[in-house]
Design an enzyme around this catalytic site. Structure first.
Site, mmCIF file in Angstrom:
data_model
loop_
_atom_site.group_PDB
_atom_site.id
_atom_site.type_symbol
_atom_site.label_atom_id
_atom_site.label_comp_id
_atom_site.label_asym_id
_atom_site.label_seq_id
_atom_site.Cartn_x
_atom_site.Cartn_y
_atom_site.Cartn_z
ATOM 1 C CB CYS A 195 -0.990 -0.070 1.403
ATOM 2 S SG CYS A 195 -2.294 -1.403 0.986
ATOM 3 C CG HIS A 252 -3.417 4.274 3.719
ATOM 4 N ND1 HIS A 252 -3.496 3.953 2.231
ATOM 5 C CD2 HIS A 252 -3.864 3.334 4.436
ATOM 6 C CE1 HIS A 252 -3.626 2.893 2.285
ATOM 7 N NE2 HIS A 252 -3.984 2.357 3.705
ATOM 8 C CE LYS A 268 -12.165 5.023 14.622
ATOM 9 N NZ LYS A 268 -12.233 3.537 14.681
#
Length: 443
Positions: A119, A247, A256
Site C-alpha cells: 500500500c 491513507h 480518528k
C-alpha cells in the site's frame, strides 16, 4: 541540466475506477449486518468493483493511457515509469513490464523504474521518481508514477479498486516540499498473504491494525515537525496545514487520525485547542480542555480532511491508490482560488509496516493558462464518471465476485464489456500458459 531542478512535483494527474458499484446500505441488508454499521460507522456509501474483465494490469494500462492522451504527453518525453501496488496476477514479472506496451511502439525502451510493493508502494514510487529527477542520473525527461490496486477480499464488504497516475517533473503546480519528510518503519504482523493461489488481498490482523496505524501516524508527524522546525525555524502544528490527507482504508480512519494529531498538538501545548487555565494546572478545567480538543478536532476534520474523502466514500478502500485518490478528491472539491498557494499535509501508510508524513505546496499562480488550472479542468470529469457508473444489486454483486474467483485462471473471461467506460483496457483472453492479453474498448 547544470542546476538543481526547482519545484519538483506533480505536473499532471489522472484517476480511474470501476464502472460498476454496489450500494453499501443495500449490501448491509443483504448480508444481514447491523444497519448503519458501514455507512454510519465508516462513512462508506458505495463499493466499486471489477468483473473478470479487469485486473491490475488493465486498470494501470487505462490510467496511463488516459494521462498520456488527455495531457497530450509524447511517450518519448517519459524517462521513468514506476508502479506502486499490492495486487499482482503474474508472479513472474512486474506490472511495469505490461505497461511497456504503451511505450515500445514509440521506440521508448530506455525507461527506468520498476514496481514498489504494498500500500505504501505509490509513495515509494513517487519519492524514487523525485530523487531521480534531482539526481545526476536525470536525463531531462519526465517520470510517471502509478498507484493502483484491485482489492479482492474474502470479506466482500471491503472490495474496491482504483488507479491514479501522476506525471512528475520540475516547475510543477503541486510541489513536493523538499527536505520535509518524516518516515517510520518497523516489522509487524499486521497483515499477511501466504496463500498466493488466491487473488485475495492480504488478511488483516484487526486486533492491532488500528494501533499500528496510529503509532505510525504519531511517529511520522513528530519526525516531520522536527525537520520542519529545523528548516523553518518555527514550531509546526496542524495549523500550518490548509488541508490534511491520509491513507484511508475507511473514511472513519481519517477522523480518528485528525483526533490523534489534535491530541498530540495539545499535549505539546501548541494547538489552538489548548486551554490556558488547564495548562496552568487548574484541574477543574479538564472537562473544558477535553471539549476544546474535540470541538477543534471536529472543525479541523470538516475543513481540512472531509473534502478529500469523496472517492473513498464512493469507491471503497483503493489501498495503494487511497492517498492519491484523496488528493484527487481534494482537487475536485474546491475552486482554484481556494487551492492556490495552500499547504497540504499527507500521511502515507503501508502494512508491514511503514509510513511517511510529507507535504505539498500548491502553486500560487491561478490564471486560466496555469498548469494548476489545466490540472483541475482535466479532473472535472471525475464526478461525472462517478454518476455514470452502473449500480448492481447485492445478489448479483456477490455472484459476480464468486465467478471472478472461479474464473481467475480460465482461458476465456465470461463477462461482456458493455459496462466498461470508453477507452478502458480489458482482459481479452488467457492462453494455455496463463499469459494474459489485453484490448481496449473504443466505443
Amino acid at each position: 541540466m547544470g542546476s538543481w531542478p526547482e519545484n519538483v512535483g506533480i505536473l499532471a494527474i489522472e484517476c480511474v475506477f470501476p464502472s460498476l458499484y454496489v450500494d453499501q446500505v443495500e449490501l448491509e441488508e443483504f448480508n444481514g449486518a447491523k444497519k448503519g454499521r458501514c455507512v454510519s460507522g465508516s462513512g462508506q456509501l458505495q463499493l466499486g468493483f471489477c468483473t473478470d474483465r479487469e485486473d491490475i494490469h488493465s486498470i494501470c494500462l487505462t490510467v496511463v493511457q488516459r494521462l498520456l492522451e488527455r495531457y497530450k504527453i509524447e511517450p518519448t518525453a517519459i524517462g521513468r515509469l514506476e508502479v506502486g501496488s499490492a495486487s499482482f496476477v503474474d508472479k513472474s514479472k512486474s506490472i511495469k513490464s505490461v505497461l511497456m506496451q504503451l511505450f515500445e511502439p514509440y521506440g521508448v525502451t530506455d525507461l527506468e523504474g520498476l514496481d514498489a510493493n504494498g500500500c505504501y508502494g505509490g509513495t515509494a514510487a513517487l519519492f524514487n521518481s523525485i530523487a531521480w529527477i534531482e539526481s545526476s542520473s536525470w536525463n531531462g525527461r519526465y517520470a510517471i508514477v502509478v498507484a493502483a490496486d484491485v482489492g479482492v477480499y474474502a470479506d466482500v464488504t471491503n472490495i474496491a479498486a482504483g488507479a491514479v497516475a501522476m506525471l512528475v517533473g520540475p516547475n510543477a503546480p503541486l510541489v513536493i516540499d523538499r527536505g520535509l519528510r518524516g518516515t517510520f518503519m518497523k516489522y509487524s504482523l499486521e497483515c499477511s498473504k501466504t496463500d498466493v493461489r488466491l487473488e485475495h488481498s492480504p488478511t488483516v490482523n484487526n486486533l492491532n491494525a488500528s494501533e499500528w496505524y496510529m503509532e505510525t501516524l504519531q511517529r511520522t508527524y513528530q519526525s516531520y515537525r522536527e525537520k520542519a522546525q529545523k528548516q523553518c525555524d518555527k514550531i509546526v502544528t496542524m495549523d500550518d496545514f490548509d488541508y490534511l490527507l491520509f491513507h484511508v482504508p475507511r473514511c472513519s480512519v481519517a477522523k480518528k487520525a485528525v483526533d490523534r494529531l489534535t491530541v498530540i498538538d495539545f499535549i505539546n501545548c501548541i494547538s489552538k485547542a489548548n486551554c490556558e487555565s488547564f495548562k496552568n494546572g487548574e484541574s477543574h478545567e479538564i472537562e473544558n480542555a477535553e471539549k476544546a480538543i474535540l470541538d477543534f478536532s471536529k472543525e479541523t476534520y470538516e475543513q481540512k480532511t472531509l473534502p478529500s474523502l469523496l472517492l473513498t466514500s464512493r469507491i471503497g478502500n483503493m489501498n495503494t491508490a487511497s492517498l492519491y485518490g484523496s488528493l484527487v478528491s481534494l482537487l475536485i472539491s474546491h475552486s482554484i482560488e481556494k487551492l492556490a498557494g495552500k499547504k497540504v499535509g499527507l500521511f502515507s501508510y503501508g502494512s508491514g509496516l511503514t509510513g511517511t508524513m510529507f507535504s505539498i505546496t500548491i502553486a500560487k499562480d491561478c490564471n486560466n493558462n496555469s498548469k494548476l488550472s489545466t490540472m483541475l479542468s482535466k479532473l472535472a470529469d471525475v464526478k461525472e464518471r462517478l454518476e455514470k457508473r452502473k449500480k448492481v444489486p447485492p445478489k448479483d454483486f456477490t455472484a459476480i465476485m464468486g465467478l471472478r474467483e472461479k474464473a481467475l485462471n480460465d482461458k476465456v473471461p465470461i463477462f461482456d464489456i458493455d459496462h466498461l467506460f470508453s477507452g478502458s483496457y480489458y482482459l481479452a483472453k488467457i492462453d494455455e500458459l496463463h499469459r494474459r492479453e489485453y484490448k481496449r474498448k473504443t466505443y
